[in-house]
Design an enzyme around this catalytic site. Structure first.
Site, PDB file in Angstrom:
ATOM      1  CE1 TYR A 128      -0.539   5.652  -4.881  1.00  0.00           C
ATOM      2  CE2 TYR A 128      -0.453   8.014  -4.503  1.00  0.00           C
ATOM      3  CZ  TYR A 128      -1.060   6.795  -4.289  1.00  0.00           C
ATOM      4  OH  TYR A 128      -2.170   6.724  -3.510  1.00  0.00           O
ATOM      5  CB  SER A 179      -0.892   0.005   1.238  1.00  0.00           C
ATOM      6  OG  SER A 179      -0.108   0.330   2.368  1.00  0.00           O
ATOM      7  CE  LYS A 180      -1.251   7.876   0.248  1.00  0.00           C
ATOM      8  NZ  LYS A 180      -0.303   8.536   1.139  1.00  0.00           N
ATOM      9  NE  ARG A 181      -2.174   3.191   5.157  1.00  0.00           N
ATOM     10  CZ  ARG A 181      -3.074   2.352   5.561  1.00  0.00           C
ATOM     11  NH1 ARG A 181      -3.290   2.187   6.777  1.00  0.00           N
ATOM     12  NH2 ARG A 181      -3.801   1.639   4.718  1.00  0.00           N
ATOM     13  N   GLY A 237       4.956   2.320   1.434  1.00  0.00           N
ATOM     14  CA  GLY A 237       5.986   3.125   0.778  1.00  0.00           C
ATOM     15  C   GLY A 237       6.465   4.225   1.710  1.00  0.00           C
TER      16      GLY A 237
END
Ligand code: GLU
Length: 506
Positions: free
Chosen positions: A274, A262-264, A266
């Site tokens: 992204y 997930s973005k988190r 990262g």
């Protein structure tokens, strides 16, 4: 096996924010498959959920595809024979199909208000509108016909829900997973048409895949639970013969393999998730992207291709054309692919090393201009890039590795030099400076002159090379020291040596 249907595939994102690398991988596999089979690749924007719509997200998606060089044949921007490609502009298409489903007994009107549904949720933990309880709710399955007609004619807000059958198994073939089956008892009566007249994703995706003659539907594995609803809709709408082949792509997992990346993750682990920087229009928060980190698009594509696919050999570096030639769904794995940032860095480094210095020049000029430096001499810049590129993991490392070509060192690693400094060395460098104008400025010529002088002075070359490096660069890093001197030119080298000598001897 491919049927003789024309290959038409689509990437169908909802414009809700930045594009996760899993999304770009879906784009890539769509693209490779379309190109390989001489088919069409379509970008369709699924923006029927007004609550989730985020300004700027559609443009961002289009820009990501451009950056990656994965350009669609049909899209909102480009148009095409099945336009419009934005679902919000196709609103009129959907109601008729929802109504058809009601007429045929596969769907029903539901008049329950938000408050009524909320009350149900309060009463029943894990409340799901479905075959177990729909008989007791306010919908056209229970209300008398006349009341239903009355409510409809008064425009009382309502939705249309699919009537999921009880005790059935819905099975379909997935090109990666084989036969997949679902128990209909576990699926609720999804809303197909909302009170605002907009379709939900479930109805819109089926109607548009049909109308746009999609032959293969590639999407992430997270959509698998929605598949039984879609399969039934294809059937109930009488379109089963035209249903696309299903290709649910494996998840991209966290580096430790524990769940979806997930973005988190990262943010937590310090790498981008992204494709490009994404600025949330509401909060102004910027989420980092691969592009801005200085990742080349070709490297990004290559790295993504291998998340869940390989060609059966040990080959890891593939051009886009090779990927098109070698890609096959049979070699996409079922299991999730762990994202390995170290590997991603390796790809980036490989591609920067192989890149044509002229091609990366624009990005490098931007990096320099961010530091307030403009470079007038194009050849000089290209030469610097060629000299340092095999030391870069990301293009953004350029400044750290090459700033000394554009400004004199601000400080010196004196610890590396001072303890062994002596007057002989000072004398050596003074003489070296004055001898410089007597010979050529190529790296081999500079090196030969340096070594000859060292020999004449009876000082070990090894003891002089490091000081020379520190004089030109400031520290113990960088490419070959005579290459650096050659690129800096005699005048600049002399000036740096003089400056450093006073620092070393003070
Ligand atoms: N609109 C869905 C998404 O946001 C598309 C899923 C599909 O391709 O069916 O990813």
């Amino acid at each position: 096996m491919l049927s003789n249907k024309r290959v038409r595939v689509r990437f169908a994102p909802s414009p809700t924010g930045g594009l996760h690398l899993g999304g770009v991988r879906t784009v890539l596999f769509n693209y490779l498959f379309a190109r390989k089979n001489g088919g069409d690749f379509i970008l369709r924007i699924e923006d029927t959920d007004q609550n989730r719509y985020v300004d700027g997200a559609e443009q961002y998606i289009a820009d990501c595809l451009k950056w990656c060089g994965l350009n669609p044949d049909e899209s909102p921007e480009k148009g095409g024979p099945f336009a419009p490609y934005r679902q919000s502009e196709r609103k009129e298409n959907y109601r008729q199909y929802a109504e058809q489903l009601v007429r045929d007994g596969y769907a029903y009107y539901a008049f329950d208000t938000t408050e009524e549904l909320e009350a149900q949720r309060q009463q029943t933990p894990n409340f799901r509108y479905g075959h177990g309880n729909r008989e007791g709710l306010r919908n056209s399955l229970n209300l008398p016909d006349s009341e239903v007609q009355e409510l409809l004619s008064q425009n009382v807000p309502h939705v249309i829900r699919i009537k999921m059958p009880a005790n059935e198994t819905v099975s379909f073939n997935d090109m990666i997973r084989g036969i997949v089956s679902f128990d209909t008892n576990l699926v609720d009566d999804k809303v197909l048409l909302k009170a605002d007249g907009m379709p939900t994703y479930h109805l819109a995706v089926v109607v548009d895949d049909y109308l746009m003659k999609i032959s293969h539907a590639f999407r992430g594995e997270e959509w698998l639970p929605s598949a039984p609803v879609h399969i039934l809709l294809w059937d109930y709408l009488g379109w089963k013969a035209d249903m696309p082949e299903w290709v649910h792509l494996p998840l991209i997992l966290k580096p430790d393999g524990n769940g979806k990346l997930s973005k988190r993750d990262g943010d937590r682990l310090g790498f981008p998730v992204y494709a490009m920087n994404w600025k949330d229009p509401k909060t102004g928060d910027v989420t980092k992207g691969f592009r801005e980190m200085g990742y080349l698009p070709e490297a990004f594509i290559n790295m993504l291709a291998l998340l869940g696919w390989n060609d059966g050999t040990e080959q890891e570096i593939f051009t886009l054309d090779e990927l098109i030639e070698k890609f096959s769904i049979e070699r996409v794995s079922k299991a999730g692919a762990k994202f390995d940032f170290e590997k991603a860095k390796w790809f980036s480094h490989e591609y920067i090393m192989r890149a044509d210095s002229k091609e990366v020049k624009t990005t490098i000029l931007q990096i320099l201009s961010d530091k307030g430096i403009s470079v007038a001499d194009d050849d000089f810049l290209v030469n610097v890039i060629s000299l340092v590129k095999d030391r870069l993991t990301f293009l953004q490392d350029f400044w750290e590795q090459a700033s000394f070509f554009f400004e004199q060192p601000k400080e010196y690693d004196l610890n590396a030099v001072k303890p062994k400094w002596n007057d002989d060395k000072t004398a050596f460098f003074r003489e070296y400076i004055s001898s410089l104008n007597g010979h050529g400025n190529s790296a081999p010529e500079l090196e030969a002159a340096f070594k000859d002088l060292a020999q004449a002075k009876n000082i070990k070359v090894g003891e002089l090379m490091l000081p020379l490096r520190v004089m030109l660069v400031g520290g113990k890093f960088g490419p070959g020291v005579f290459e650096i001197a050659a690129l800096l030119g005699k005048e600049e080298s002399i000036s740096r040596i003089e400056l450093a000598l006073s620092a070393f001897t003070s």
